[in-house]
Design a protein around this motif. Structure first.
Motif, mmCIF file in Angstrom:
data_model
loop_
_atom_site.group_PDB
_atom_site.id
_atom_site.type_symbol
_atom_site.label_atom_id
_atom_site.label_comp_id
_atom_site.label_asym_id
_atom_site.label_seq_id
_atom_site.Cartn_x
_atom_site.Cartn_y
_atom_site.Cartn_z
ATOM 1 N N GLN B 69 0.875 -1.176 0.000
ATOM 2 C CA GLN B 69 0.000 0.000 0.000
ATOM 3 C C GLN B 69 0.913 1.227 0.000
ATOM 4 O O GLN B 69 1.349 1.686 1.059
ATOM 5 C CB GLN B 69 -0.892 -0.010 1.240
ATOM 6 C CG GLN B 69 -1.796 -1.223 1.350
ATOM 7 C CD GLN B 69 -2.911 -1.216 0.342
ATOM 8 O OE1 GLN B 69 -3.413 -0.148 -0.031
ATOM 9 N NE2 GLN B 69 -3.293 -2.388 -0.131
ATOM 10 N N LYS B 70 1.184 1.744 -1.191
ATOM 11 C CA LYS B 70 2.195 2.796 -1.324
ATOM 12 C C LYS B 70 1.794 4.073 -0.589
ATOM 13 O O LYS B 70 2.614 4.704 0.072
ATOM 14 C CB LYS B 70 2.451 3.091 -2.802
ATOM 15 C CG LYS B 70 3.662 3.961 -3.047
ATOM 16 C CD LYS B 70 3.993 4.042 -4.524
ATOM 17 C CE LYS B 70 5.274 4.856 -4.745
ATOM 18 N NZ LYS B 70 5.642 4.901 -6.184
ATOM 19 N N ALA B 71 0.548 4.460 -0.712
ATOM 20 C CA ALA B 71 0.117 5.709 -0.084
ATOM 21 C C ALA B 71 0.203 5.610 1.440
ATOM 22 O O ALA B 71 0.575 6.572 2.122
ATOM 23 C CB ALA B 71 -1.304 6.053 -0.509
ATOM 24 N N ALA B 72 -0.119 4.452 1.953
ATOM 25 C CA ALA B 72 -0.074 4.235 3.396
ATOM 26 C C ALA B 72 1.314 3.862 3.870
ATOM 27 O O ALA B 72 1.555 3.749 5.076
ATOM 28 C CB ALA B 72 -1.069 3.141 3.791
ATOM 29 N N LYS B 73 2.240 3.631 2.934
ATOM 30 C CA LYS B 73 3.605 3.203 3.255
ATOM 31 C C LYS B 73 3.583 1.949 4.112
ATOM 32 O O LYS B 73 4.207 1.864 5.185
ATOM 33 C CB LYS B 73 4.391 4.337 3.905
ATOM 34 C CG LYS B 73 4.562 5.525 2.964
ATOM 35 C CD LYS B 73 5.346 6.662 3.592
ATOM 36 C CE LYS B 73 5.452 7.819 2.599
ATOM 37 N NZ LYS B 73 6.092 9.011 3.194
ATOM 38 N N SER B 74 2.875 0.969 3.605
ATOM 39 C CA SER B 74 2.713 -0.297 4.294
ATOM 40 C C SER B 74 3.106 -1.430 3.358
ATOM 41 O O SER B 74 2.807 -1.392 2.153
ATOM 42 C CB SER B 74 1.258 -0.450 4.735
ATOM 43 O OG SER B 74 1.001 -1.746 5.200
ATOM 44 N N PHE B 75 3.732 -2.457 3.926
ATOM 45 C CA PHE B 75 4.255 -3.554 3.108
ATOM 46 C C PHE B 75 4.183 -4.822 3.940
ATOM 47 O O PHE B 75 5.146 -5.232 4.576
ATOM 48 C CB PHE B 75 5.707 -3.234 2.719
ATOM 49 C CG PHE B 75 6.375 -4.243 1.829
ATOM 50 C CD1 PHE B 75 7.543 -4.884 2.224
ATOM 51 C CD2 PHE B 75 5.867 -4.548 0.585
ATOM 52 C CE1 PHE B 75 8.181 -5.813 1.416
ATOM 53 C CE2 PHE B 75 6.493 -5.469 -0.238
ATOM 54 C CZ PHE B 75 7.651 -6.101 0.181
ATOM 55 N N SER B 76 3.039 -5.477 3.947
ATOM 56 C CA SER B 76 2.864 -6.663 4.783
ATOM 57 C C SER B 76 3.145 -7.934 3.992
ATOM 58 O O SER B 76 2.980 -7.974 2.778
ATOM 59 C CB SER B 76 1.460 -6.691 5.381
ATOM 60 O OG SER B 76 0.494 -6.737 4.352
ATOM 61 N N LEU B 77 3.551 -8.958 4.708
ATOM 62 C CA LEU B 77 3.867 -10.266 4.113
ATOM 63 C C LEU B 77 2.836 -11.281 4.564
ATOM 64 O O LEU B 77 2.607 -11.445 5.766
ATOM 65 C CB LEU B 77 5.260 -10.728 4.547
ATOM 66 C CG LEU B 77 5.676 -12.132 4.107
ATOM 67 C CD1 LEU B 77 5.905 -12.189 2.595
ATOM 68 C CD2 LEU B 77 6.929 -12.603 4.851
ATOM 69 N N LYS B 78 2.219 -11.972 3.611
ATOM 70 C CA LYS B 78 1.266 -13.029 3.928
ATOM 71 C C LYS B 78 1.884 -14.371 3.569
ATOM 72 O O LYS B 78 2.375 -14.570 2.455
ATOM 73 C CB LYS B 78 -0.040 -12.833 3.173
ATOM 74 C CG LYS B 78 -1.106 -13.848 3.577
ATOM 75 C CD LYS B 78 -2.472 -13.526 2.974
ATOM 76 C CE LYS B 78 -2.624 -14.062 1.597
ATOM 77 N NZ LYS B 78 -4.028 -13.953 1.100
ATOM 78 N N ILE B 79 1.841 -15.274 4.541
ATOM 79 C CA ILE B 79 2.317 -16.645 4.314
ATOM 80 C C ILE B 79 1.091 -17.556 4.376
ATOM 81 O O ILE B 79 0.418 -17.646 5.417
ATOM 82 C CB ILE B 79 3.354 -17.061 5.371
ATOM 83 C CG1 ILE B 79 4.493 -16.047 5.434
ATOM 84 C CG2 ILE B 79 3.886 -18.462 5.061
ATOM 85 C CD1 ILE B 79 5.489 -16.309 6.559
ATOM 86 N N SER B 80 0.803 -18.199 3.303
ATOM 87 C CA SER B 80 -0.336 -19.105 3.230
ATOM 88 C C SER B 80 0.113 -20.539 3.497
ATOM 89 O O SER B 80 1.262 -20.902 3.204
ATOM 90 C CB SER B 80 -0.986 -19.028 1.848
ATOM 91 O OG SER B 80 -1.378 -17.711 1.553
ATOM 92 N N ASP B 81 -0.816 -21.341 4.037
ATOM 93 C CA ASP B 81 -0.507 -22.757 4.277
ATOM 94 C C ASP B 81 0.848 -22.889 4.972
ATOM 95 O O ASP B 81 1.766 -23.562 4.484
ATOM 96 C CB ASP B 81 -0.514 -23.529 2.960
ATOM 97 C CG ASP B 81 -0.344 -25.015 3.132
ATOM 98 O OD1 ASP B 81 0.187 -25.669 2.202
ATOM 99 O OD2 ASP B 81 -0.697 -25.540 4.219
#
Lengths: 114, 117
Positions: B69-81
């Protein structure tokens, strides 16, 4: 595969000793870095080099110096080791400027100063 | 100066669950790159995924994906399974693009992720 090799995985030194941490990379990378890793603080940059004999201070250079006499080798020097330098030290390398690629890391040296 | 913040020091989930690690950053640059690195107990830092700021599409690598989310300056990582082998420290990192000299990585504090059987 890129390989970054640090000379020691574990090191114990006495306060006041001069300590050398060695790092070698085998991919002809221009850039080399020394980071320090501490719990809760992440990785902090100590020094880096973008060419042979070139070096620049990072965020926490106090108490450290570096040497880069050959492109593949980057040494971190603790002139007079102190207990607050007990930490994990990570070396990294990356290709030349404007390459926009990630850095490749060594396996780390856990240094204890007693 | 750029800063990277990981607000979750530790997380723990059951095997096969999905987990999301948070990362925010602060920069005035428009051209930059973001990374997630994994550091297992072996201590070897391994690149998990990278994102170029100019790309709107979120990066994915098998079970790993990001929410950029560039505007929010957010960069989350999702790990599935999630798998037991995902147990590690995870670091979020920022790098400016197209700078003279060495492109340095700025790291967050890290999140220790434990996958339980």
């Amino acid at each position: 595969d890129v390989k970054v090799t640090q000379s020691s995985r574990y090191l114990v030194k006495r306060t006041g000793e001069k300590v050398f941490l060695e790092c070698v990379q085998d991919m002809d990378h221009e850039n080399m870095f020394w980071y320090r890793q501490d719990p809760g603080l992440g990785l902090r940059l100590i020094y880096f080099s973008y060419d042979v004999k070139m070096k620049e201070k990072g965020d926490i250079p106090e108490g450290y110096s570096v040497s880069r006499e050959k492109k593949e080798r980057f040494s971190l020097i603790l002139e007079s080791a102190s207990t607050n330098q007990t930490s994990m030290y990570l070396c990294a390398s990356s290709p030349g400027q404007y390459m926009n690629t990630e850095a490749f890391f060594g396996q780390g040296t856990r240094l204890t100063v007693v | 100066a750029q800063t990277v913040t990981q607000s979750q020091p530790e997380m723990s989930v059951q095997e096969a669950e999905t987990v999301t690690l948070s990362c925010t950053y602060d920069t005035s640059e428009s051209n930059y790159y973001l990374f997630w690195y994994k550091q297992p107990p072996s201590r070897q830092m391994i690149l998990v995924i990278r994102q170029e700021a100019y790309k709107q599409q979120n990066a994915t690598e098998n079970r790993f994906s990001v929410n950029f989310q560039k505007a929010a300056k957010s960069f989350s990582l999702k790990i599935s399974d999630s798998q037991l082998g995902d147990t590690a420290m995870y670091f979020c990192a920022f790098m400016k693009g197209r700078v003279q000299g060495a492109q340095k990585l700025v790291f967050g504090q890290g999140t220790r992720l434990t996958i339980n059987p």
